[in-house]
Design an enzyme around this catalytic site. Structure first.
Site, PDB file in Angstrom:
ATOM      1  CG  LEU A  29     -40.639  26.306  47.537  1.00  0.00           C
ATOM      2  CD1 LEU A  29     -39.948  26.402  48.947  1.00  0.00           C
ATOM      3  CD2 LEU A  29     -39.488  26.131  46.598  1.00  0.00           C
TER       4      LEU A  29
ATOM      5  N   GLY B  14     -47.452  20.467  48.663  1.00  0.00           N
ATOM      6  CA  GLY B  14     -48.680  19.374  48.439  1.00  0.00           C
ATOM      7  C   GLY B  14     -47.908  18.213  48.225  1.00  0.00           C
TER       8      GLY B  14
ATOM      9  CD  GLU C 203     -50.116  21.990  51.082  1.00  0.00           C
ATOM     10  OE1 GLU C 203     -50.619  20.850  50.628  1.00  0.00           O
ATOM     11  OE2 GLU C 203     -49.797  22.761  49.948  1.00  0.00           O
TER      12      GLU C 203
ATOM     13  CD  GLU D 194     -52.070  37.972  52.257  1.00  0.00           C
ATOM     14  OE1 GLU D 194     -50.866  37.694  52.651  1.00  0.00           O
ATOM     15  OE2 GLU D 194     -52.288  38.533  51.328  1.00  0.00           O
TER      16      GLU D 194
ATOM     17  CE  LYS E 264     -24.191  32.246  48.450  1.00  0.00           C
ATOM     18  NZ  LYS E 264     -22.935  32.269  49.107  1.00  0.00           N
TER      19      LYS E 264
ATOM     20  N   GLY F 296     -64.692  23.993  30.554  1.00  0.00           N
ATOM     21  CA  GLY F 296     -64.468  25.282  30.655  1.00  0.00           C
ATOM     22  C   GLY F 296     -65.451  26.129  30.565  1.00  0.00           C
TER      23      GLY F 296
ATOM     24  CB  CYS G  40     -67.232  19.130  31.647  1.00  0.00           C
ATOM     25  SG  CYS G  40     -68.641  20.027  32.391  1.00  0.00           S
TER      26      CYS G  40
ATOM     27  CG  HIS H 177     -65.237  17.417  35.650  1.00  0.00           C
ATOM     28  ND1 HIS H 177     -64.236  18.110  34.935  1.00  0.00           N
ATOM     29  CD2 HIS H 177     -66.300  18.107  35.745  1.00  0.00           C
ATOM     30  CE1 HIS H 177     -64.972  19.497  34.646  1.00  0.00           C
ATOM     31  NE2 HIS H 177     -66.069  19.189  35.224  1.00  0.00           N
TER      32      HIS H 177
ATOM     33  CD  GLU I  53     -61.500  16.110  34.654  1.00  0.00           C
ATOM     34  OE1 GLU I  53     -62.141  15.228  34.165  1.00  0.00           O
ATOM     35  OE2 GLU I  53     -61.790  17.341  34.666  1.00  0.00           O
TER      36      GLU I  53
END
Ligand code: GLN
Length: 538
Positions: A17, A20, A143, A152, A190, A357, A384, A510, A512
């Site tokens: 949903l 985060g 969170e 769990e 609903k 990857g 990478c 990385h 990103e």
């Protein structure tokens, strides 16, 4: 005891949903009022960290400066807040049990029977308070992964209940995020699933203070009142979270709904200043008003699930905004690329990214795509594994080292231009053992990278076991194909560039993981700029 306030975010009805994003948006609003805020994520799975998870299972693994392999939500936290997270910001059930079992083996429980309650819940609570106890934060948002009612999640929910009891209502607050489904047959929203999930939470002794309702349609006043009445919260504590075009709009939507106001009132806090959201608003304005549109190809083997490349996609948005350009990402499955379809698939692109990857599946497609980019002046960023494949491509197709490869793919290949790092050779366990986290890199003056960064030294985050094999340096690198970044201590090749090209850069790290809304990453900016230039020329 510190004065830190604790906000817990739980989820009900279904997963995915966007807890985060809600947590990050609330943190953004609080931060903009000068509160010191951080977010932590508690995940109920038994992996000690998400590093061993296939991206199809849980999306990308986000890496922090201190080398933690974490949940992708930490990426959202960093991108929204522009602050670093760390190992302490992500906890899993596996980690909790590992710690408790280690203590048991050391005899720390003095002969007691070790049980979920109190030992596991105590460990969870200690971890929940860890960042707060530093005294650096006014507010900690925690969170809780998963959905209320899952087996769990039970120890986490019980720990939240105990935290609320121990710290008092004025120091704690529970936000419950649920779904308000729309039944198109009857044209109705609903509330029943929300009522049930709030009830499930109550059965565990927790009453939600705020209900955030994910919905595709506006909630009427009547519906909001109904939710308030049946979920036992004040009317203003029913917050609508309607679907938006960009996640970066969510903080503003939450501001409109007054989420942070209700939070501060409940926690008996006064805003330290009026919201300062100027840079955020300026960013959003530019997201909405691009002057150009470019197409960037993303070659990877997990492209069916966009969460696998979350940070790359967000970095492209940030860099696009800097260049006043909307980026349309074209997903290219590396296993579906071949010499027959290469022209059709890559021809329309303005730039190409070859993604990180592991393993040999799809690598020949990646190498082919890189070859196309190199020979057709298509701006290229290899990340990478993407950088490693760029080295292999050049070694095979330009230097003439036929069948050059990485020993990750073919352990006894003739020309192992990419090889296992020396420090990895004794490593047996897979979890948490890669070269991880932030490492230094020295840039070659006047290279494309040095120009992009406008710096001589940088730090970037890593997650790999293989590296360029320096025994091949003399054979492979020349005036055209250069090393433009190395680790100053080890000489490990961090960046390569092809000079006879508008923009062709491969990085072992990385980038990103370090792009944020307020600080787009220099390499992504330069890559998008080069791609835009190509687009404008053709
Ligand atoms: N599989 C390669 C390595 O371990 C690349 C890793 C990556 O792309 N993150 O070195």
């Amino acid at each position: 005891m510190s004065n830190t306030k604790y906000i817990f975010v739980t989820g009900g009805v279904t997963s995915s949903l966007g807890k985060g994003i809600i947590a990050a948006s609330l943190a953004k609003l609080l931060q903009s009022q000068n509160f010191k805020v951080t977010i932590q994520k508690f995940d109920p799975y038994i992996n000690v960290d998400p590093g061993t998870l296939n991206p199809y299972e849980h999306g990308e693994c986000f890496v922090t400066d201190d080398g933690a392999e974490t949940d992708l939500d930490l990426g959202h936290y960093e991108r929204f807040l522009n602050v670093n997270t760390s190992q302490a910001n992500n906890v899993t059930t596996g980690l909790i049990y590992q710690n408790v079992i280690e203590k048991e083996r050391k005899g720390e429980f003095l002969g007691k029977t070790v049980q979920v309650i109190p030992h596991i819940t105590n460990e969870i609570k200690d971890r929940m308070r860890l960042l707060g106890d530093l005294g650096d934060y006014d507010i900690i948002i925690t969170e809780i992964g998963g959905t209320v009612g899952d087996i769990e999640s039970l120890p986490y929910i019980e720990s939240v209940r105990q935290m609320v009891w121990e710290l008092g209502k004025e120091n704690t607050l529970v936000i419950h995020l649920t779904l308000i489904p729309f039944l198109s047959a009857s044209g109705e929203l609903k509330t029943k699933p929300t009522q049930h999930s709030v009830k499930t939470l109550m059965e565990s002794g927790i009453s939600a203070d705020i209900i955030v309702c994910r919905t595709e349609h506006e909630l009427s006043e009547e519906l909001r009142e109904k939710i308030a009445l049946f979920c036992n919260v004040k009317r203003e504590a029913v917050i609508q979270s309607i679907d938006v075009d960009t996640i970066y709009d969510v903080p503003l939507k939450m501001l409109e709904e007054g989420l942070d106001t209700v939070v501060l009132q409940r926690l008996q806090l006064k805003p330290k200043q009026n919201h300062d959201l100027k840079p955020w608003n300026a960013f959003l304005k530019r997201v909405r008003n691009p002057k150009n549109l470019i197409k960037i190809g993303l070659v990877g083997k997990y492209v069916e699930l966009q969460d696998s490349y979350k940070s790359i996609l967000e970095s492209l948005i940030h860099a696009g905004v800097e260049n006043e350009t909307e980026i349309s990402v074209v997903y290219l499955h590396s296993e579906h690329l071949d010499s027959k379809n290469l022209d059709t698939k890559l021809g329309p692109l303005d730039g190409l990214i070859v993604a990180p990857g592991f393993g040999e599946r799809g690598i020949e497609g990646k190498i082919m795509a890189i070859s196309y980019a190199r020979l057709n002046n298509l701006p290229f960023l290899g990340i990478c594994l993407g950088m490693q494949m760029a080295v292999i491509e050049y070694a095979r197709n330009k230097v003439g080292l036929k069948n050059a490869n990485s020993t990750e793919m073919v352990s006894n290949c003739k020309y192992p231009v990419i090889d296992l790092m020396e420090s990895q050779k004794s490593v047996i366990n897979k979890g948490g053992t890669m070269r991880l986290g932030s490492w230094d890199c020295k840039l070659t003056p006047n290279s494309k990278s040095a120009i992009a960064y406008q710096k001589k030294h940088i730090n970037e985050r890593h997650r790999h076991r293989y590296e360029f094999n320096n025994e091949f340096s003399d054979k492979i690198f020349d005036h055209d194909f250069i090393i433009s970044g190395t680790n100053p201590e080890t000489g490990l090749v961090e960046i390569i560039e092809y000079n006879c090209h508008p923009w062709f850069v491969g990085v072992q790290f990385h980038p990103e993981y370090k792009s944020t809304v307020l600080k787009p990453h220099p390499l992504f900016k330069a890559f998008v700029k080069a791609s835009l230039e190509k687009n404008l020329k053709t």
